[in-house]
Scaffold this active site. Sequence first.
Site, PDB file in Angstrom:
ATOM      1  N   ALA A  14       0.829  -1.217   0.000  1.00 19.31           N
ATOM      2  CA  ALA A  14       0.000   0.000   0.000  1.00 19.31           C
ATOM      3  C   ALA A  14       0.860   1.262   0.000  1.00 19.31           C
ATOM      4  O   ALA A  14       0.332   2.372   0.054  1.00 19.31           O
ATOM      5  CB  ALA A  14      -0.928   0.007   1.213  1.00 19.31           C
ATOM      6  N   GLY A  15       2.166   1.104  -0.089  1.00 19.31           N
ATOM      7  CA  GLY A  15       3.061   2.270  -0.095  1.00 19.31           C
ATOM      8  C   GLY A  15       3.149   2.880  -1.486  1.00 19.31           C
ATOM      9  O   GLY A  15       2.478   2.445  -2.426  1.00 19.31           O
ATOM     10  N   ILE A  17       5.668   2.939  -3.754  1.00 20.12           N
ATOM     11  CA  ILE A  17       6.184   2.082  -4.832  1.00 20.12           C
ATOM     12  C   ILE A  17       5.172   0.981  -5.119  1.00 20.12           C
ATOM     13  O   ILE A  17       4.908   0.635  -6.278  1.00 20.12           O
ATOM     14  CB  ILE A  17       7.563   1.483  -4.461  1.00 20.12           C
ATOM     15  CG1 ILE A  17       8.584   2.601  -4.257  1.00 20.12           C
ATOM     16  CG2 ILE A  17       8.046   0.505  -5.540  1.00 20.12           C
ATOM     17  CD1 ILE A  17       9.963   2.130  -3.797  1.00 20.12           C
ATOM     18  N   GLY A 131      13.450  -2.343  -0.554  1.00 17.73           N
ATOM     19  CA  GLY A 131      13.431  -1.549   0.686  1.00 17.73           C
ATOM     20  C   GLY A 131      14.843  -1.302   1.196  1.00 17.73           C
ATOM     21  O   GLY A 131      15.668  -2.221   1.254  1.00 17.73           O
ATOM     22  N   ASP A 160      19.591   3.164 -10.206  1.00 16.88           N
ATOM     23  CA  ASP A 160      20.840   3.910 -10.375  1.00 16.88           C
ATOM     24  C   ASP A 160      21.357   3.755 -11.809  1.00 16.88           C
ATOM     25  O   ASP A 160      21.832   4.706 -12.418  1.00 16.88           O
ATOM     26  CB  ASP A 160      21.891   3.399  -9.382  1.00 16.88           C
ATOM     27  CG  ASP A 160      21.341   3.362  -7.976  1.00 16.88           C
ATOM     28  OD1 ASP A 160      21.043   4.421  -7.428  1.00 16.88           O
ATOM     29  OD2 ASP A 160      21.166   2.249  -7.441  1.00 16.88           O
ATOM     30  N   HIS A 188      23.722   0.224  -3.146  1.00 20.85           N
ATOM     31  CA  HIS A 188      22.738   1.231  -3.568  1.00 20.85           C
ATOM     32  C   HIS A 188      22.734   2.318  -2.490  1.00 20.85           C
ATOM     33  O   HIS A 188      21.897   2.350  -1.597  1.00 20.85           O
ATOM     34  CB  HIS A 188      21.347   0.592  -3.708  1.00 20.85           C
ATOM     35  CG  HIS A 188      20.256   1.620  -3.825  1.00 20.85           C
ATOM     36  ND1 HIS A 188      20.094   2.406  -4.930  1.00 20.85           N
ATOM     37  CD2 HIS A 188      19.294   2.012  -2.957  1.00 20.85           C
ATOM     38  CE1 HIS A 188      19.077   3.239  -4.745  1.00 20.85           C
ATOM     39  NE2 HIS A 188      18.581   3.016  -3.549  1.00 20.85           N
TER      40      HIS A 188
HETATM   41  N1  LIG Z   1      16.606   0.288  -4.156  1.00 23.40           N
HETATM   42  C1  LIG Z   1      16.139   1.413  -4.675  1.00 23.40           C
HETATM   43  O1  LIG Z   1      16.602   1.857  -5.730  1.00 23.40           O
HETATM   44  C2  LIG Z   1      15.021   2.191  -4.015  1.00 23.40           C
HETATM   45  C3  LIG Z   1      14.453   3.301  -4.673  1.00 23.40           C
HETATM   46  C4  LIG Z   1      13.431   3.999  -4.062  1.00 23.40           C
HETATM   47  C5  LIG Z   1      12.960   3.615  -2.816  1.00 23.40           C
HETATM   48  N2  LIG Z   1      13.537   2.549  -2.182  1.00 23.40           N
HETATM   49  C6  LIG Z   1      13.084   2.106  -0.861  1.00 23.40           C
HETATM   50  O2  LIG Z   1      11.862   1.390  -0.995  1.00 23.40           O
HETATM   51  C7  LIG Z   1      11.180   1.399   0.240  1.00 23.40           C
HETATM   52  C8  LIG Z   1       9.700   1.696   0.019  1.00 23.40           C
HETATM   53  O3  LIG Z   1       9.534   2.993  -0.501  1.00 23.40           O
HETATM   54  P1  LIG Z   1       8.082   3.667  -0.607  1.00 23.40           P
HETATM   55  O4  LIG Z   1       8.293   5.007  -1.205  1.00 23.40           O
HETATM   56  O5  LIG Z   1       7.111   2.729  -1.248  1.00 23.40           O
HETATM   57  O6  LIG Z   1       7.745   3.827   0.950  1.00 23.40           O
HETATM   58  P2  LIG Z   1       6.315   4.045   1.615  1.00 23.40           P
HETATM   59  O7  LIG Z   1       6.595   4.511   3.003  1.00 23.40           O
HETATM   60  O8  LIG Z   1       5.407   4.835   0.730  1.00 23.40           O
HETATM   61  O9  LIG Z   1       5.725   2.571   1.676  1.00 23.40           O
HETATM   62  C9  LIG Z   1       6.281   1.562   2.455  1.00 23.40           C
HETATM   63  C10 LIG Z   1       5.145   0.643   2.851  1.00 23.40           C
HETATM   64  O10 LIG Z   1       5.727  -0.464   3.519  1.00 23.40           O
HETATM   65  C11 LIG Z   1       4.871  -0.826   4.571  1.00 23.40           C
HETATM   66  N3  LIG Z   1       5.644  -1.589   5.536  1.00 23.40           N
HETATM   67  C12 LIG Z   1       6.542  -1.154   6.453  1.00 23.40           C
HETATM   68  N4  LIG Z   1       7.015  -2.175   7.173  1.00 23.40           N
HETATM   69  C13 LIG Z   1       6.439  -3.288   6.674  1.00 23.40           C
HETATM   70  C14 LIG Z   1       6.524  -4.659   7.004  1.00 23.40           C
HETATM   71  N5  LIG Z   1       7.301  -5.073   8.019  1.00 23.40           N
HETATM   72  N6  LIG Z   1       5.784  -5.538   6.301  1.00 23.40           N
HETATM   73  C15 LIG Z   1       4.993  -5.119   5.314  1.00 23.40           C
HETATM   74  N7  LIG Z   1       4.840  -3.827   4.945  1.00 23.40           N
HETATM   75  C16 LIG Z   1       5.562  -2.933   5.634  1.00 23.40           C
HETATM   76  C17 LIG Z   1       4.342   0.495   5.109  1.00 23.40           C
HETATM   77  O11 LIG Z   1       3.111   0.315   5.796  1.00 23.40           O
HETATM   78  C18 LIG Z   1       4.150   1.294   3.822  1.00 23.40           C
HETATM   79  O12 LIG Z   1       2.841   1.163   3.284  1.00 23.40           O
HETATM   80  C19 LIG Z   1      11.922   2.414   1.111  1.00 23.40           C
HETATM   81  O13 LIG Z   1      12.799   1.704   1.974  1.00 23.40           O
HETATM   82  C20 LIG Z   1      12.731   3.200   0.114  1.00 23.40           C
HETATM   83  O14 LIG Z   1      13.897   3.763   0.704  1.00 23.40           O
HETATM   84  C21 LIG Z   1      14.540   1.827  -2.764  1.00 23.40           C
END
Ligand SMILES: NC(=O)c1ccc[n+]([C@@H]2O[C@H](COP(=O)([O-])OP(=O)(O)OC[C@H]3O[C@@H](n4cnc5c(N)ncnc54)[C@H](O)[C@@H]3O)[C@@H](O)[C@H]2O)c1
Length: 328
Positions: A14-15, A17, A131, A160, A188
């Site tokens: 639900a986040g 991404i 994440g 990246d 990353h």
């Molecule tokens: N590797 C990459 O290139 C890259 C790029 C962008 C973002 N990210 C990372 O991706 C992650 C998600 O980003 P986002 O913008 O969607 O964040 P967001 O905060 O919008 O969504 C994260 C979701 O994860 C849920 N969540 C948290 N802990 C959880 C768990 N234990 N089990 C299940 N769900 C859980 C939250 O309720 C939330 O809905 C972040 O850590 C961000 O830093 C990585």
Amino acid sequence: MSTKSVRVAITGAAGQIGYAILFRIASGQMFGPDTAVHLNLLELEVALPALEGVKMELDDCAFPLLQSITTTSDANVAFKDVDWALLIGAFPRKAGMERKDLLEKNAGIFTGQGKAINDNAKNTCKVLVVGNPCNTNAYIAKSMAPNIPARNFFAMTMLDQNRAVTQLAQKANAHNTDVSNVTIWGNHSSTQYPDFYNATISGKPVTESISDEEWLKGDFIKTVQQRGAAIIKARGLSSAASAANAAVDTVRNLVTPTPEGKHFSVAVCSDGSYGIPEGLMFGYPVRSNGEEWEIVQGISHNEFAQEKIAATTKELSEERDAVQHLLT
Ligand SMILES: NC(=O)c1ccc[n+]([C@@H]2O[C@H](COP(=O)([O-])OP(=O)(O)OC[C@H]3O[C@@H](n4cnc5c(N)ncnc54)[C@H](O)[C@@H]3O)[C@@H](O)[C@H]2O)c1
């Protein structure tokens, strides 16, 4: 009518991404137009009402390939019999938090999910960690899942790579598709090394199209390393659609044979290639035959590149050491 099907778990569904990626998976962009999809969506209990809304929207797309949607806050349910797990949900970095605190907070999530994958997923399951800190979160999940081969774990460096491709194309007045074989070496994070020396534009070394080597060694690398922060500054939110796009690209690259002479970036469990400690989840140049992947060998690095790779290796080794005591 499709004959193949894939069951995919997505955490943090639900986040931001999650909202961008689910519709692309359900429409067939990740596994192709002939593969039916079952979605297992994992969220924190508090986010289940929002996830229900996302499920309603998925229903309202009437996607021909989408076979089922399971929503749950129980990791054992989410990872049951999955072929792929996309670990997107993570604990976000908050103001004043040290990197060590972030690592520990996320270690709690990824040890639990690693165990749940180990106990419930198919033993052929592949796991892509998005994440952050994604390399070390993947290291943790891999360590907790001895039933799943270590080579089935991946961490995402494709965003990246895509960022680097566009920066190079724009500087050279070329198109994205003219740029090949950009590798993101290492973590990353802001220590990553976007390797322009071994990349090409229209089949020729980048340095032939872009003669300003100071720009390549300086602003280019910095722009790619700091792009995430620049997006947060501009948008007030972290990159989401481009991150979802990169996850689609990563899986697509892994499940599709890589064209001759090409490779792509993904962090995989080091086998010691290029002198990187075994077991680290390290960004490498990788090729796939559609089923199995291999690290591209024989790429040479000058002194500048060796220093950059040493710095990102040091950071990843320190991250590994910081979480090692939690992996029991
Ligand atoms: N590797 C990459 O290139 C890259 C790029 C962008 C973002 N990210 C990372 O991706 C992650 C998600 O980003 P986002 O913008 O969607 O964040 P967001 O905060 O919008 O969504 C994260 C979701 O994860 C849920 N969540 C948290 N802990 C959880 C768990 N234990 N089990 C299940 N769900 C859980 C939250 O309720 C939330 O809905 C972040 O850590 C961000 O830093 C990585």
